[in-house]
Design an enzyme around this catalytic site. Structure first.
Site, PDB file in Angstrom:
ATOM      1  N   GLN C 124       0.950  -1.236  -0.037  1.00 51.80           N
ATOM      2  CA  GLN C 124       0.086   0.092  -0.041  1.00 51.80           C
ATOM      3  C   GLN C 124       0.846   1.207   0.051  1.00 51.80           C
ATOM      4  O   GLN C 124       1.918   1.350   0.892  1.00 51.80           O
ATOM      5  CB  GLN C 124      -0.754  -0.162   1.310  1.00 51.80           C
ATOM      6  N   SER C 127       1.065   6.937   2.939  1.00 58.45           N
ATOM      7  CA  SER C 127       1.598   7.944   3.793  1.00 58.45           C
ATOM      8  C   SER C 127       2.977   8.242   3.073  1.00 58.45           C
ATOM      9  O   SER C 127       3.830   7.598   2.405  1.00 58.45           O
ATOM     10  CB  SER C 127       1.899   7.425   4.989  1.00 58.45           C
ATOM     11  N   SER C 159       4.349  -1.381   4.396  1.00 55.44           N
ATOM     12  CA  SER C 159       4.962  -2.655   5.141  1.00 55.44           C
ATOM     13  C   SER C 159       5.648  -3.658   4.339  1.00 55.44           C
ATOM     14  O   SER C 159       6.522  -4.369   4.665  1.00 55.44           O
ATOM     15  CB  SER C 159       3.771  -2.949   6.304  1.00 55.44           C
ATOM     16  N   GLU C 242      -9.372  -0.607   7.118  1.00 51.74           N
ATOM     17  CA  GLU C 242      -8.075  -0.791   7.708  1.00 51.74           C
ATOM     18  C   GLU C 242      -8.290  -0.566   9.405  1.00 51.74           C
ATOM     19  O   GLU C 242      -7.848  -1.161  10.146  1.00 51.74           O
ATOM     20  CB  GLU C 242      -7.060   0.074   7.458  1.00 51.74           C
TER      21      GLU C 242
END
Lengths: 368, 396, 397
Positions: C124, C127, C159, C242
């Site tokens: 993903q 950020s 991650s 999430e």
């Protein structure tokens, strides 16, 4: 009447801090932590030139001859800079034991060596504040005919040339690191700035401190606890300083995050919680020097309280930093873990408060 | 559902029903409208100044709605529902600070239901359904929250029992028609179910308590004579006391949960109104975030209360629910609701600034109630100790 | 309305238990989506409808109609049997539901089957160093040149970047539009030239996350979900999902059970910690909150099942409460162990492989990640309680 640090104490703090800021920046701490150095030799040497290891050792033995309050100032500064050097055991607890319980010969043999930085002495006293069990057995050291057997865990200032060891009967002994029958194992913890370890004794020859008794042991623990509390004060203060600095420059939602009330109040709460503990540390140092009848109670309450406050500051300061507070890059975790380490050593908040109650006769033994 | 969490000594089954029954939904709607209508804050303040503390006409309406007989079996004229339904109407009562002898009466009902003989039940329960006010006299100066450390006593003399001792914190005593009084008889707790006449107004003295919306009194029992037939003894008495303790915990927690909602409403109204530094104070994060914290306490309290009520309902319906699990659920509910309401009340006073400290501000009415409820039937520390003893290995 | 599981569900549960008992030897114990055993297990579970249950079969799912109670029974039984419930990861938990809702038919066919099977692993890209709490301030740009997007910028907190085949990534495509309207949602391969991955070591001293740098990365223009400028809408679908997954009350219960066991075995001067009143009190406080979280989950579940039952506020508090609770619970475990609780790394007295310390620190990360506790409280206060929004300051977008 004056409740504050003397100009000499301020000078001590400033010069120690200046040295650490210059010679022990975060990168140096990081290298020590990541490379398993054991001893940061040049740092220890540099600090010895300021007289750190001999801070409370009498001048006739080559020390600086200062008192407990001065030691608090030094401890706070070391915590502020997360300095990877032996101190609480080597410079404070061990010299205290020698000065109170050692013979003149023992004092002459050991204290100058410590003051000069030629010998580092760790302290195996964790079992005096509560013995943990490992491998199904409670840790503890037994003394018999000048020989020690058993196991001591969580030995402070572990990378040492000798150790002060407390036995189950309250006796104190000195052993060399290379003594026959002594097994030494480093125990890794979250705080990689201060090595601890385990000592396993198989009839190890030891030098007893003849004057060891309950009062001496209490004094050694009191001053050790006070040092850990002062260290946490320094570490927590640095975390607040970093959080405030970060909040003052990090921009999100088009404005500096320190302009959000939530962030402001988090910082304010940390500061409000920590500030009174400064006076508490000073008083504890002063009590150790001048008001011995209060020293034990103050040391217990100080460390219990400061541990809780510092833990809260550690969490909040990390949160103020957002995601960056979680990274190794920013390195805030060195202070976080230093505070976590101090919390558990020589008595948790709960056990210290229990001891404080007992010291004041508040516990009814019939229902204990 | 049912997780076997075997590591924890008491396995805690999650209740089958966590949501309201249709019955409860309707009751909640009716009760909310009723309380909003009958208990605007001005009326609350006015009632505080009266002797009785509550409005007799409102009580009559509750009786007519069937609330006082809600948990009484149909054969006595009641609705045959459970404490879960009583808890459902208790929440809005708490929210609107409605002063009512309903709580005291329900405790009396539970004592009678759990321990009284058929004759005693036939004597008292229909009276309650018709509007008699009941109460319980359980607490003593040197007693405790387990309710069995009693100094008050009874002595049998022929066909009568003579009582001795003092009771405190008897809710609505001056207005009550009937009492369930706990006393020691032959070394064990017993209950005397007695009409007001047997006690007499002279023995009842109003207490000054922090929650001025309530009425509480002390009772002097020395020389009170009651027929032996009015006594509940032995195992029946133990059951009755436990039933009262359970009802007390559930209803106090429900009232506290309602109170949190009520005081939060007061706070939100003020925060959306009052301006400072050119903007509504509710736009300041420190106030916003604390409101979120209050809300979290409210939701936690509600979760615990609904869960406990569900367990009790299922147990009453014959499901295999262990007494220990009900005990745990009730204690958890009291811990959470008690502490959360005090927090909310305290913050509410603070957020009104200087005004919050005055009599005129409504926040203090909630705080006083919160402080009162915090200690009713045991405070958080007491219950956590009991919970630890129940859920963990015994000490040693 | 009540949630009692009727006979139909008990039959379903019994069948599932039988399946698990008969097949658990085939389940992977460790190993991610590259592991053949894990992939085979995933195929078996999908065939029986025990994972990807409601995803239409034309996209590789089991194709059953939604049934919250059956989904719940599946989650319960696999957890209590301690058997893998199938493949996880951000692709499956976040991207697939998003594609089902907002993807084109072609995108669903191209991506969902291979994601469900484990062949395609996702990461993903959200950020950025300058876009954390204020995610909409992101600056990674995508410029359309011919039939390709050219991407430049940087992501952080990614991650599984080092393990992933593809990335779903928020980029700014409309630099002149208002902040929230200038974002697009792109999908592209992680082996595209110009992508550099740098591990991000965190306070656990592990690299659980990565930074990802994009230099002139070329992505086919059609690999966009939703329209240009709609990326914020697409992203918010995922963010809701999430948040729900960051604080599972069943895991909290399992940790609580472990804490009780720890307190029974840890001693201080020969006395068990579980017998000390102060520690008992702390444990009871935490247990009360774990129980509240479990009941809260039931209320959320019930609100999904039943119309007209509002649990919007209950949903908002899950992440906030759950992460704070776990941090505190793990902290109590450390305190119970005292000095032994400090053990980390190569320490012979490490308890539970250092789980207590790791979780204590990791959950502090989660208190911050996925929306800090302060952001959560703002959302609760503004959307849940109707309090005034943050005032705009001059220069704020």
């Amino acid at each position: 009447m004056e409740f504050g640090l003397s100009s000499e104490q301020v000078l001590l703090k400033d010069s120690l801090d200046a040295y650490l800021r210059e010679r022990v920046p975060l990168d140096r701490v990081r290298r020590f932590a990541n490379k398993d150095e054991g001893r940061a030799a040049e740092v220890i040497a540099g600090l010895n030139e300021i007289g750190l290891s001999g801070l409370i050792i009498p001048t006739e033995h080559g020390g600086v001859g200062l008192g407990a309050l001065d030691a608090c100032v030094a401890a706070e500064t070391l915590g502020y800079r997360v300095a990877p050097v032996p101190f609480v055991a080597n410079a404070i607890m061990v010299p205290t034991a020698l000065m109170l319980a050692g013979s003149p010969t023992q004092q002459a043999n050991w204290l100058p060596q410590i003051a000069a930085g030629k010998t580092v002495v760790g302290a195996a006293l964790a079992e005096r504040t509560g013995a943990r069990a490992v491998a199904g057995a409670q840790a503890g050291v037994m003394a018999s005919d000048g020989r020690l057997s058993g196991r001591a865990l969580h030995v402070l200032d572990f990378e040492a040339d000798a150790y002060l060891v407390g036995d189950v009967a309250g006796g104190l002994h000195l052993v060399a690191s290379d003594a026959a029958g002594l097994g030494r194992h480093r125990l890794e913890t979250v705080d990689r700035t201060r090595p601890i370890g385990e000592l396993v004794f198989d009839r190890v020859a030891a030098e007893s401190l003849a004057g060891a008794d309950a009062a001496v042991m209490q004094r050694v623990l009191d001053i050790g606890r006070t040092m850990f509390a002062a260290d946490s004060l320094g570490a927590a203060q640095n975390m607040i300083d970093q959080a405030v600095a970060y909040a003052g420059q990090r921009v999100q939602f088009g404005r500096v995050i320190g302009s959000f009330q939530a962030v402001k109040h988090m910082c304010a709460q940390m500061a409000a919680d920590l500030e009174p503990t400064r006076a508490f540390v000073w008083y504890a140092g002063h009590a150790l020097d001048e008001i011995p009848v209060e020293a034990s109670l103050v040391a217990c309450q100080l460390k219990a309280h400061l541990s809780e406050v510092a833990t809260s500051v550690a969490k909040t300061a990390t949160e103020v930093h957002g995601g960056m507070g979680f990274t190794d890059l920013v390195g805030l975790h060195y202070w976080f873990k230093r505070i976590g380490f101090n919390r558990q050593m020589l008595g948790s908040p709960e056990s210290l408060r229990g001891e404080a109650a007992r010291l004041q006769g508040l516990v009814d033994r019939s229902v204990a | 559902m049912g997780h076997a969490d075997s590591a924890v000594k008491a396995s805690l089954p999650l209740s089958q029903s966590m949501s309201f029954s249709d019955e409860q939904s309707m009751l909640l709607e009716t009760a909310t409208a009723f309380c909003r209508d009958k208990s605007p804050i001005a009326t609350v303040r006015q009632r505080m100044t009266t002797d009785a503390g509550f409005d007799r006409a409102v009580w009559d309406e509750m009786v007519a709605l069937g609330w006082s007989g809600m948990a009484i079996p149909e054969r006595f004229g009641g609705s045959g529902l459970t404490l879960a339904e009583v808890a459902t109407v208790t929440e809005p009562i708490g929210r609107h600070l409605l002063a009512t002898p309903l709580f005291s009466t329900q405790l009396f009902v539970q004592a009678v239901l759990a321990g009284a003989s058929p004759t005693q039940q036939a004597l008292w329960l229909p009276k309650i359904v018709s509007g008699a006010i009941g109460t319980v006299a359980l607490f003593e100066q040197d007693g405790d929250w387990a309710l069995d450390a009693l100094a008050a006593s009874a002595r049998i003399e022929g066909n009568a029992a003579v009582l001795a001792g003092n009771k405190i914190l008897v809710g609505d005593a001056l207005q009550a028609d009937c009492f369930a009084v706990s006393v020691m008889l032959d070394g064990a707790p017993a209950l005397a179910i007695v009409p007001k006449a047997d006690i007499g107004a002279a023995r009842i003295r109003r207490e000054t308590i922090i929650d001025e919306t309530r009425r509480s009194a002390s009772l002097s029992l020395d020389g009170v004579r009651v027929p032996a037939s009015a006594l509940i003894t032995g195992e029946a008495a133990r059951k009755a006391l436990e039933a009262v303790r359970h009802a007390g915990l559930l209803l106090v927690s429900a009232e506290a949960a309602g109170g949190i909602a009520g005081v939060l409403g007061v706070v939100l109204e003020y925060l959306n109104l009052r301006k400072t530094f050119g903007r509504k104070i509710g736009s300041y994060q420190s106030l916003k975030h604390t409101c979120a914290d209050i809300l979290i306490g409210l939701e936690r309290s509600r979760s615990h209360v609904y869960h406990a009520a569900s367990l009790m309902t299922e147990a009453a319906a014959g499901s295999d629910i262990r007494a220990i699990d009900i005990d745990v659920a009730l204690r958890m509910a009291k811990v959470e609701a008690g502490d959360s309401f005090v927090f909310a009340g305290d913050r509410a006073v603070q957020f009104h600034g200087g005004f919050g400290f005055t009599w005129e501000c409504d926040a203090q009415l909630y705080l006083r109630r919160a402080l009162w409820l915090q200690y009713a039937f045991g405070d958080a520390g007491h219950h956590r100790r009991r919970l630890a003893d129940t859920l963990l290995s015994p000490v040693g | 309305m009540d949630l009692s599981y009727g006979p139909e569900y008990e039959v379903f549960r019994d069948e599932l238990r039988a399946f698990i008992a008969a097949n658990r030897h085939l389940a992977p114990v460790a190993g991610g989506p590259r592991d053949e055993k894990a992939r085979a297990w995933q195929r078996l579970l999908i065939a029986h409808g025990y994972t990807a249950r409601t995803i239409p079969s034309e996209y590789g799912g089991a194709g059953y109609p939604p049934d919250l109670l059956k989904s719940r029974i599946i989650a319960e039984e696999f957890a209590s049997a301690r058997v893998s419930p199938g493949l996880g990861g951000q692709g499956i938990s976040m991207l697939v539901p998003t594609l089902l809702e907002m993807g084109t038919e072609q995108q669903k066919r191209d991506f969902i089957p291979s994601t469900l099977s484990g062949e395609t692993v996702w990461c993903q890209g959200y950020s950025e160093p300058g876009a954390g709490s204020d995610l909409a301030a992101l600056r990674t740009s995508a410029v359309l040149k011919g039939d390709e997007w050219i991407i430049n910028g940087q992501k952080i907190w990614t991650s599984t970047a080092h393990l992933a085949d593809w990335i779903f990534c928020l980029v700014r495509t409309e630099p002149d539009a208002p902040k929230h309207l200038g974002i697009s949602f792109l999908l592209f391969r992680m082996d595209t030239p110009g992508i550099e991955i740098r591990p991000l070591v965190d306070m656990t001293m592990n690299a659980n996350f990565n930074e990802v740098f994009f230099t002139d990365v070329r992505v086919p223009a059609h690999q966009i979900v939703g329209r240009r400028g709609d990326g914020w809408k697409v992203a918010n679908v995922i963010l809701g999902n999430e948040r729900d997954s960051l604080a599972d009350p069943n895991i909290a219960q399992a940790r609580l059970n472990a804490l009780v066991e720890l307190m029974k075995t840890e001693t201080l001067d020969g006395h068990r910690l579980i017998d000390q009143p102060i520690y008992r009190d702390r444990l009871m406080r935490i247990q009360g909150r774990v129980m509240a979280m479990k009941y809260n989950e039931l209320r959320v579940l019930s609100s999904k099942l039943n119309q007209g039952q509002d649990a919007a506020l209950a949903r908002m508090i899950v992440k906030l409460q759950g992460t704070e609770l776990r941090h505190e619970l793990e902290g109590l475990g450390i305190d119970v162990m005292g000095e032994r609780g400090l053990a980390y790394g190569a320490n012979p007295y490490l308890q539970d492989s250092g789980a207590w310390q790791v979780h204590y620190m990791f959950y502090l990360g989660l208190i911050i990640g996925g929306g800090t506790s302060q952001i959560q409280k703002n959302i609760i206060a503004e959307r849940g309680l109707g309090l005034p929004r943050e005032p705009k300051t001059a220069g704020a977008a």
